[in-house]
Design an enzyme around this catalytic site. Structure first.
Site, PDB file in Angstrom:
ATOM      1  N   TYR A 100      -9.962   9.039  -7.768  1.00  0.00           N
ATOM      2  CA  TYR A 100     -10.298   9.276  -9.189  1.00  0.00           C
ATOM      3  C   TYR A 100     -11.223  10.518  -9.334  1.00  0.00           C
ATOM      4  O   TYR A 100     -12.320  10.670  -8.793  1.00  0.00           O
ATOM      5  CB  TYR A 100     -11.097   8.143  -9.615  1.00  0.00           C
ATOM      6  CG  TYR A 100     -10.054   6.884 -10.036  1.00  0.00           C
ATOM      7  CD1 TYR A 100      -9.497   6.846 -11.305  1.00  0.00           C
ATOM      8  CD2 TYR A 100      -9.959   6.082  -9.016  1.00  0.00           C
ATOM      9  CE1 TYR A 100      -8.912   5.621 -11.514  1.00  0.00           C
ATOM     10  CE2 TYR A 100      -9.144   4.977  -9.138  1.00  0.00           C
ATOM     11  CZ  TYR A 100      -8.783   4.893 -10.471  1.00  0.00           C
ATOM     12  OH  TYR A 100      -7.817   3.521 -10.590  1.00  0.00           O
ATOM     13  N   HIS A 125      -0.984   9.889 -11.261  1.00  0.00           N
ATOM     14  CA  HIS A 125      -0.674   8.334 -11.725  1.00  0.00           C
ATOM     15  C   HIS A 125      -0.859   8.228 -13.005  1.00  0.00           C
ATOM     16  O   HIS A 125      -0.400   7.501 -13.972  1.00  0.00           O
ATOM     17  CB  HIS A 125      -1.369   7.418 -10.695  1.00  0.00           C
ATOM     18  CG  HIS A 125      -0.871   5.989 -10.915  1.00  0.00           C
ATOM     19  ND1 HIS A 125      -1.523   5.192 -11.830  1.00  0.00           N
ATOM     20  CD2 HIS A 125       0.057   5.178 -10.357  1.00  0.00           C
ATOM     21  CE1 HIS A 125      -0.854   3.878 -11.622  1.00  0.00           C
ATOM     22  NE2 HIS A 125       0.002   3.966 -10.914  1.00  0.00           N
ATOM     23  N   HIS A 126      -2.362   8.408 -13.484  1.00  0.00           N
ATOM     24  CA  HIS A 126      -2.836   8.205 -14.749  1.00  0.00           C
ATOM     25  C   HIS A 126      -3.573   9.207 -15.182  1.00  0.00           C
ATOM     26  O   HIS A 126      -4.371   9.616 -14.287  1.00  0.00           O
ATOM     27  CB  HIS A 126      -2.967   6.777 -15.367  1.00  0.00           C
ATOM     28  CG  HIS A 126      -4.128   6.140 -14.579  1.00  0.00           C
ATOM     29  ND1 HIS A 126      -4.195   5.405 -13.776  1.00  0.00           N
ATOM     30  CD2 HIS A 126      -5.559   6.276 -15.121  1.00  0.00           C
ATOM     31  CE1 HIS A 126      -5.435   4.975 -13.476  1.00  0.00           C
ATOM     32  NE2 HIS A 126      -6.140   5.375 -14.297  1.00  0.00           N
ATOM     33  N   HIS A 128      -6.160  10.103 -11.922  1.00  0.00           N
ATOM     34  CA  HIS A 128      -6.129   9.212 -10.982  1.00  0.00           C
ATOM     35  C   HIS A 128      -4.892   9.660 -10.148  1.00  0.00           C
ATOM     36  O   HIS A 128      -3.742   9.909 -10.578  1.00  0.00           O
ATOM     37  CB  HIS A 128      -5.765   7.857 -11.464  1.00  0.00           C
ATOM     38  CG  HIS A 128      -5.453   7.039 -10.483  1.00  0.00           C
ATOM     39  ND1 HIS A 128      -4.456   5.672 -10.505  1.00  0.00           N
ATOM     40  CD2 HIS A 128      -5.512   6.788  -9.004  1.00  0.00           C
ATOM     41  CE1 HIS A 128      -4.378   4.984  -9.367  1.00  0.00           C
ATOM     42  NE2 HIS A 128      -4.730   5.801  -8.665  1.00  0.00           N
ATOM     43  N   HIS A 142      -7.931  -3.332 -21.152  1.00  0.00           N
ATOM     44  CA  HIS A 142      -8.665  -2.926 -20.026  1.00  0.00           C
ATOM     45  C   HIS A 142      -9.366  -3.784 -19.335  1.00  0.00           C
ATOM     46  O   HIS A 142     -10.131  -4.813 -20.041  1.00  0.00           O
ATOM     47  CB  HIS A 142      -9.901  -1.744 -20.379  1.00  0.00           C
ATOM     48  CG  HIS A 142     -10.559  -1.162 -19.152  1.00  0.00           C
ATOM     49  ND1 HIS A 142      -9.944  -0.423 -18.465  1.00  0.00           N
ATOM     50  CD2 HIS A 142     -11.934  -1.639 -18.958  1.00  0.00           C
ATOM     51  CE1 HIS A 142     -11.180  -0.014 -17.307  1.00  0.00           C
ATOM     52  NE2 HIS A 142     -12.208  -0.933 -17.768  1.00  0.00           N
ATOM     53  N   HIS A 156     -10.932  -4.822 -14.902  1.00  0.00           N
ATOM     54  CA  HIS A 156     -11.031  -4.242 -13.696  1.00  0.00           C
ATOM     55  C   HIS A 156     -10.202  -4.929 -12.565  1.00  0.00           C
ATOM     56  O   HIS A 156      -9.159  -5.684 -13.079  1.00  0.00           O
ATOM     57  CB  HIS A 156     -12.599  -4.279 -13.021  1.00  0.00           C
ATOM     58  CG  HIS A 156     -13.305  -3.264 -13.689  1.00  0.00           C
ATOM     59  ND1 HIS A 156     -14.876  -3.083 -13.622  1.00  0.00           N
ATOM     60  CD2 HIS A 156     -13.032  -2.023 -14.492  1.00  0.00           C
ATOM     61  CE1 HIS A 156     -15.138  -2.121 -14.443  1.00  0.00           C
ATOM     62  NE2 HIS A 156     -13.974  -1.335 -14.831  1.00  0.00           N
ATOM     63  N   MET A 166     -14.329  -6.409 -16.494  1.00  0.00           N
ATOM     64  CA  MET A 166     -14.380  -6.128 -17.917  1.00  0.00           C
ATOM     65  C   MET A 166     -13.390  -6.910 -18.639  1.00  0.00           C
ATOM     66  O   MET A 166     -12.398  -7.398 -18.038  1.00  0.00           O
ATOM     67  CB  MET A 166     -14.435  -4.914 -18.133  1.00  0.00           C
ATOM     68  CG  MET A 166     -15.493  -4.075 -17.755  1.00  0.00           C
ATOM     69  SD  MET A 166     -15.270  -2.330 -18.278  1.00  0.00           S
ATOM     70  CE  MET A 166     -17.033  -1.536 -17.792  1.00  0.00           C
TER      71      MET A 166
END
Length: 640
Positions: free
Chosen positions: A243, A275-276, A346, A425, A427, A500
């Protein structure tokens, strides 16, 4: 008269048997005939490639590279009228076949497969599935329909279609949300698909949003301008996952504009590694943010980066350009806004490719001609706090966050707001997220849902139909977690090993309501700690004298403690956070700060679960207390 000796007769019989067995195997392989429901594919040799491309029945606007080397590409389109998905698989170098499939989490086992294979003399196309060990079997119900298979410019193309739902228990149900795609190439012929075990060939995984809105993209205004927020010529690290964070500054004296569209900008050659990407706006209260370009996990990351959390844009592999509704745009620039943005990229580099440079990022399209409405982003779900936790060794554990009627009645305009997109979202333990709209005590609409959610694939998703949220409505966000691989409880928080439960909803017109989230009331959680400690025979309880995280860790996580916590979360009063964009609470009464969750929506996760609790000491008193109309009786009961 004995002509042959006994020894000679046995040797002769053995030779004859082995010869007959070998001949039988040759005959079986040479005469292999596919079942009548399997499609025989007539393939011209690669050297007879044609440059003529036959157009498919539908255009294929969605596409993604499947493998890190770019040898496989999947393109697709969706027909909601026919409830079908059209898919085209491009193979740059086809040897003896290819397999493509879908499974719950990207597993090679219990997968729904489409298979192209050759037996050495003919090629076949068929619907198949894998069992719990990865062994492949042809499906008796063939639901993949071959449209075209031929060599074209750039490789071999396989065009086929499949219904969303087939009513075949071995087939994957194609629905809204993340789809985990598995793939593999065959390096040798197969006499039959039953010889194939997916665990013995090279395979890979890719995630996509297969079902996309079928609405046309709106036209951009003539005065639109662009701003590229891209990585600063980064050398991609030779590790599987990175990241990378960098700080970017808006142009000096930039007036207020509206972002009306954004799209990815990917460095050519890196399409299979990037990837993102996410772009965050920093807090305007922090002033200058120091320049930084490096790993997001680096200990030298400036502390200010933690306050760059306001999502402006999010893209994931396979996503298309994101358009705002014609009447709305996301404000950027102008007085009171931050001049700094944080870019997070990412990189997924499983082949450990070295020396690859990258300048990928997001291109923002903005206009000085402000639209009728400012778009806003609101956080729904759970507050980032260790007060909410997931016990260890859980296959499925649920946490729920509320945006209550009192908050929406106080903060929303009379005509309400319109949600047009959202970003789910969690984790690493997250497995599913669902947000629903409740009006008048009844669930009236699913705002967004992804029961195959992956934290490795998070992007903003445009809703097929906008959701109108009125004052007095309730928004409930429920997350599913799996902690079977963990020995300790997982508490809420910002760390990747913490959890989260959030839905960032994009809506208009923008209001001052930026956060509408909850957590269980801390006083009642302390009552839970006190009761469980005494129930487990601990004479001394340090409840309240140490942090919540430590108290969770000290418990013995048996089935009883887990079930009581689950029911506590669903029945105890909640602390409601109804925050303005200034981080201040809306002026609500004290009753709003600690209120019971909406009982009509608890359902089977409420009181009924206690009927299954084991009959241990104190169970009856606890059950009686929990079945009282007001949960505060629960605290009084276990105090006594």
């Amino acid at each position: 008269m004995r002509i042959l000796s006994r020894e000679f007769r046995l040797q002769d019989v053995t030779v004859m048997y082995l010869t007959a067995l070998a001949a039988l195997m040759v005959i079986l392989v040479a005469s292999y005939q596919a079942p009548s429901h399997i499609t025989v594919v007539e393939l011209a040799p690669p050297d007879s490639k044609s440059s003529d491309v036959t157009p498919p029945a539908l255009p294929l606007p969605f596409r993604v590279l499947l493998d890190p080397l770019g040898r496989l590409q999947l393109a697709w389109n969706v027909s909601y009228a026919r409830q079908e998905v059209y898919m085209e698989l491009k193979v740059a170098e086809l040897k003896h076949g290819v397999v493509l499939g879908m499974s719950d989490r990207g597993e090679l086992t219990d997968a729904d497969l489409v298979l192209l294979w050759d037996s050495g003399s003919k090629s076949y196309f068929g619907d198949a599935w894998s069992d719990s060990e990865g062994k492949v079997t042809l499906d008796s119900q063939q639901n993949y329909e071959l449209i075209e298979a031929k060599w074209k410019s750039g490789g071999f193309y396989l065009l086929f279609k499949r219904p969303f739902s087939t009513c075949d228990p071995r087939d994957y149900l194609i629905e809204e949300g993340t789809v985990h795609i598995i793939y593999g190439l065959l390096d040798q012929p197969l006499a039959s698909p039953e010889q194939l075990n997916l665990s013995r060939i090279h395979t890979g995984l890719q995630r996509i949003l297969m079902l996309r809105p079928d609405t046309p993209a709106p036209a951009l205004p003539p005065d639109v301008q662009t701003l590229d927020v891209v990585a600063p010529h980064v050398v991609i690290p030779t590790q599987e996952t990175t990241y990378w964070c960098s700080i970017h500054k808006l142009p000096e004296n930039m007036a207020e504009n509206h972002i009306v569209m954004y799209e990815s900008v990917i460095t050519p050659g890196n399409e299979a590694i990037v990837h993102h990407i996410e772009v965050f706006e920093c807090s305007p209260d922090d002033g200058d943010v120091p320049q930084y370009s490096g790993s997001c996990d680096n200990k030298m990351v400036p502390a200010n980066l933690n306050f760059c959390r306001h999502v402006l844009a999010a893209w994931a592999m396979g996503a298309e350009a994101f358009y705002y509704p014609p009447d709305a745009g996301l404000p950027i620039g102008g007085p009171g806004s931050s001049r700094f943005l944080r870019l997070e990229v990412h990189y997924h580099n499983p082949l450990l490719i070295s020396g690859r440079r990258d300048s990928s990022g997001i291109r923002l399209h903005y206009t000085p001609s402000l639209r009728r409405y400012d778009a806003g982003i609101m956080e729904l779900g759970l507050v980032y706090t260790p007060i909410m936790a997931v016990p260890p060794k859980q296959h499925s554990f649920y946490l729920t966050g509320y945006c209550t009627s009192r908050c929406t009645r106080t903060a929303l305009p009379r005509g309400g707001i319109f949600i047009f997109a959202s970003q789910l979202h969690t984790h690493l333990a997250g497995r599913g997220v669902r947000t629903v709209l409740v009006r008048g005590g009844q669930e009236v609409e699913v705002v967004q849902e992804d029961q195959h959610f992956s934290t490795h694939y998070q992007t903003i998703r445009v809703l097929r139909k906008m959701t109108n949220v009125l004052p007095g409505d309730v928004l409930i966000t429920k997350c599913t977690y799996n902690t079977e691989d963990r020995d300790k409880p997982t508490v809420g928080g910002f760390g990747i090993m913490e959890e989260m439960c959030v839905n960032y909803v994009h809506y208009y017109p923008r209001t001052q309501l930026e956060l509408c989230k909850s957590h269980v009331d801390l006083d009642h959680l302390q009552k839970y700690f006190s009761f469980i400690n005494r129930f487990q025979g601990k004479e001394q309880c340090v409840c309240g004298d140490e942090g919540v995280t430590e108290q969770y860790s000290r418990l013995q996580w048996d089935g009883f403690a887990t079930q009581v916590l689950d029911s506590l979360y669903n029945t105890a009063p909640i602390s409601m956070h109804c925050n303005q964009s200034t981080a201040r609470l809306f002026p609500v009464s004290l009753k709003d700060v600690c209120q019971s969750p909406p009982r009509a929506y608890v359902g089977s996760l409420g009181y009924s679960g206690f009927n299954q609790l084991p009959r241990k000491k104190g169970r009856l008193g606890l059950l009686k207390a929990l079945n009282q109309p007001h949960i505060i009786t629960y605290a009084q009961q276990i105090d006594g």
